[in-house]
Write a protein that holds these residues in place. Structure first.
Motif, mmCIF file in Angstrom:
data_model
loop_
_atom_site.group_PDB
_atom_site.id
_atom_site.type_symbol
_atom_site.label_atom_id
_atom_site.label_comp_id
_atom_site.label_asym_id
_atom_site.label_seq_id
_atom_site.Cartn_x
_atom_site.Cartn_y
_atom_site.Cartn_z
ATOM 1 N N PHE A 444 -39.811 -30.856 25.522
ATOM 2 C CA PHE A 444 -40.723 -31.681 25.647
ATOM 3 C C PHE A 444 -41.116 -32.451 24.993
ATOM 4 N N LEU A 445 -41.254 -33.898 26.236
ATOM 5 C CA LEU A 445 -41.595 -34.547 25.385
ATOM 6 C C LEU A 445 -43.324 -35.302 25.680
ATOM 7 N N ARG A 493 -44.433 -35.593 30.441
ATOM 8 C CA ARG A 493 -42.919 -34.183 29.864
ATOM 9 C C ARG A 493 -41.464 -35.009 29.717
ATOM 10 N N GLY A 494 -41.567 -36.180 30.061
ATOM 11 C CA GLY A 494 -40.233 -37.106 29.331
ATOM 12 C C GLY A 494 -39.614 -37.143 31.414
ATOM 13 N N ALA A 495 -40.945 -37.211 32.125
ATOM 14 C CA ALA A 495 -39.775 -37.147 33.748
ATOM 15 C C ALA A 495 -39.541 -38.328 33.914
ATOM 16 N N ARG A 496 -39.694 -39.411 33.557
ATOM 17 C CA ARG A 496 -38.599 -40.838 33.551
ATOM 18 C C ARG A 496 -37.084 -40.609 33.414
ATOM 19 N N LEU A 497 -36.834 -39.990 32.318
ATOM 20 C CA LEU A 497 -35.478 -39.741 31.753
ATOM 21 C C LEU A 497 -34.998 -39.101 32.155
ATOM 22 N N SER A 498 -33.389 -38.761 32.361
ATOM 23 C CA SER A 498 -32.239 -37.272 32.472
ATOM 24 C C SER A 498 -32.859 -36.126 31.869
ATOM 25 N N GLN A 501 -30.769 -37.627 28.193
ATOM 26 C CA GLN A 501 -31.648 -37.742 27.703
ATOM 27 C C GLN A 501 -32.558 -37.437 27.217
ATOM 28 N N ARG A 502 -33.284 -36.491 28.005
ATOM 29 C CA ARG A 502 -34.576 -35.900 26.969
ATOM 30 C C ARG A 502 -33.895 -35.349 25.665
#
Length: 606
Positions: A444-445, A493-498, A501-502
């Motif tokens: 979770f980001l 939730r960090g959707a812009r990263l793979s 990467q998350r």
């Protein structure tokens, strides 16, 4: 009008802002007094315009005193003095009214602020187990629509008191003008109030239904937005729209029912007021007949004062109706706060000061509230300081539950988890969790920058410390390639990263925290082989010189673990090193062989 549980929480909220409430009431009192004082001047102006003919013996004492005061001035000044006095009183009264309204609105906003804060504090206080069985949409409604409806109640309570003060002062004026007519007025008003009681009860019932329908609709919307990918992948938009129609219909019916009764209040009050006014004019006409023309200003003034009261009674009844309508929302919030008051783990007294020997599980059993069978059954094994302990087993064997017990998201039903020989429950929860970092499969980001996500566990970390943690997590290189580097917003939730990467951002977060104990819950199971290799190197970096508990699906990632715990159906089936467990030719051997066979088949097929 208001149920006891709604009253109790409303009183607490208003007492918390008592200075604003008291200021509002003091200003309302001055406004009411000025309203009462200004009313007799209307009769005097009417009398002056009618030729100034007074029968001193027949006018009320308060007006007689005013007459005697301004009669000392020249007659040509009388009308001007009355105009200026009435205008001045009206201006001062409305200045007080303005500041009273400001205070009431301020009180409403403060109560809403406090109510939302109380709910958020409860959200943060409740343990993870509560959220496992709760609907997030319902919880969100407490700080959104339900709180918005509830905060209005505080201002309405003060407004009701203010209107009652106004009505009381004007009633005193009416008694001064004509006690006989006032007795008729009061009796009529009491009859009207009794007639409205049934209507207000119906408004309250439908108001509670409306509050419940808001909860249900909020839960549905949260579920719909959270599962939008699943909905679209199964082409279920039409089915979800039908569900939405059902929830919207329920809400519409409940709110319409409430508004039907609520909307009847003002028309009924106004109609009753006109009937009362006509009755008084009929009775009051006898006063004019008995006193000649001199009684006309008194009757007109009485009627004028009564007309000032009737709209306030309309407003008062409207406020009472709104109170009944909105109280359901406050009752819902009260139910949530009272039902969750004891739903938190008891805190220990000992501050945690660092691991010296290790963690020991002694006959630990645990059952989730929704299950009839225990998830963990008599689990016993040691975790030595500075070692890597791996937990493996099929899905549902209890691996993640065991990790949650270490985090103290739950307490065992029986048995103990000992930290350096002391029961974990004796330690302060905050100091214990400060020494742990967890990296899980579902990272979770927060919807903030990469920098803030890495520093989440250490908000005072310097820029250099954040960069160093990113390098150790093999995240620095890809962060530098992003348009805004460490200031890049990662999305919901960090959707812009793979996925890889998350995970590396999460590992950097754990490295920066510098924990005594690291829990890795299938941290690489959802990654492709290339991302897994990079993340695995980052995990090795963060695991160095720490006590690590690894939950693994791929056995190749835990072959070097100091101890492997094989779990089956909530029990410890086997434990030992990789080599020791293979030599047993049992559960671990079967799992390992099955994964090797699958891997060979994949290699052969490629």
């Amino acid at each position: 009008m208001l149920q006891n549980k709604a009253i109790s929480i409303l009183i607490k909220l208003i007492i918390a802002q008592r200075y604003l409430a008291i200021n509002s009431l003091i200003l309302a009192l001055f406004t009411s007094i000025l309203e009462g004082i200004s009313t007799p001047f209307v009769m005097l102006i009417l009398q002056e315009l009618g030729g100034g003919l007074f029968n001193i013996s027949q006018i009320p004492i308060i007006i007689k005193n005013i007459v005697e005061l301004y009669a000392t001035f020249p007659k040509s000044w009388h009308l001007l003095i009355l105009f200026v006095t009435l205008l001045s009183l009206t201006i001062i009264k409305n200045i007080f009214l303005y500041f009273s309204n400001i205070n009431i609105n301020n009180l409403q906003l403060k109560v809403g602020f406090l109510l939302r804060k109380v709910c958020i504090e409860r959200f943060l206080k409740l343990e993870v187990s509560f959220y496992n069985r709760s609907n997030i949409g319902t919880l969100l409604s407490f700080v959104n629509e339900q709180a918005q409806r509830s905060e209005i109640l505080s201002s309405q309570v003060i407004e009701i008191i203010r209107e009652m003060l106004m009505i009381f002062i004007l009633l005193v004026v009416l008694i001064g003008l004509s006690p006989e007519l006032t007795i008729i007025s009061v009796i009529s008003l009491l009859v009207i109030s009794l007639l409205f009681k049934a209507v207000l009860n119906s408004v309250r019932i439908y108001g509670r239904k409306a509050a419940n329908s808001i909860d249900e609709f909020s839960s549905f919307i949260t579920e719909l937005l959270s599962g939008i990918r699943v909905i679209k992948s199964f082409k279920s938009e039409f089915r979800e729209l039908e569900r939405a129609d059902k929830y919207l219909t329920n809400r519409y019916v409940a709110e319409l029912g409430a508004f039907k009764y609520n909307s009847a209040i003002v028309p009924l009050t106004e109609t009753a007021g006109i009937i009362l006014l006509l009755l008084l004019l009929g009775v009051g006409s006898s006063v004019v007949s008995a006193t000649g023309g001199g009684g006309l200003p008194l009757l007109l003034t009485y009627t004028y004062t009564l007309l000032r009261i009737i709209p306030r009674i309309n407003h008062l009844n409207s406020l009472r109706s709104q109170l009944a309508l909105l109280s359901g929302s406050l009752e819902v919030i009260h139910d949530f706060l009272s039902s969750t008051d004891e739903l938190h783990l008891p805190d220990g007294q000992k501050p945690y000061r660092g691991l010296t020997s290790g963690i020991n599980f002694e006959n630990v059993s645990f059952t989730f509230a929704a299950n009839s069978e225990p998830t963990l059954k008599n689990i016993s094994f040691p975790v030595k300081k500075g070692t890597i302990t791996a937990l493996i087993g099929s899905s549902g064997s209890g691996k993640s539950t065991l990790a949650d017990l270490v985090m103290r998201f739950h307490d065992p039903d029986s048995g103990r988890i000992k930290i350096d020989g002391i029961d974990l429950r004796e330690y302060q929860i905050a100091s214990w969790r400060n020494a742990i970092a967890m990296v899980s499969q579902e990272t979770f980001l927060f919807h903030t920058s990469i920098r803030e996500n890495i520093a989440y566990g250490c908000p005072d970390a310097t820029k250099l410390e954040i960069i160093e943690a990113a390098k150790k997590a093999y995240a620095y290189e890809f962060i530098q390639e992003l348009p805004e580097g460490f200031d890049t917003i990662v999305g919901d939730r960090g959707a812009r990263l793979s996925g890889g990467q998350r995970q590396r951002i999460a590992i950097a977060r754990a490295i920066l925290r510098d924990p005594d104990i690291l829990i890795l819950d299938e941290a690489t199971s959802a990654l492709d082989s290339n991302s897994e290799r990079i993340v695995q190197r980052a995990i090795e970096e963060v695991s160095r010189d720490r006590t690590v508990i690894v939950i693994a699906h791929r056995l190749s990632t835990i072959e070097k673990a100091d101890k492997i715990i094989v779990m089956y159906n909530g029990r410890v089936a086997e434990q030992g090193t990789h080599e020791e467990l293979l030599a047993l030719h049992s559960e671990y051997w079967s799992l390992y062989k099955s994964q090797v066979s699958v891997k060979e088949q994949i290699i052969q097929s490629t």
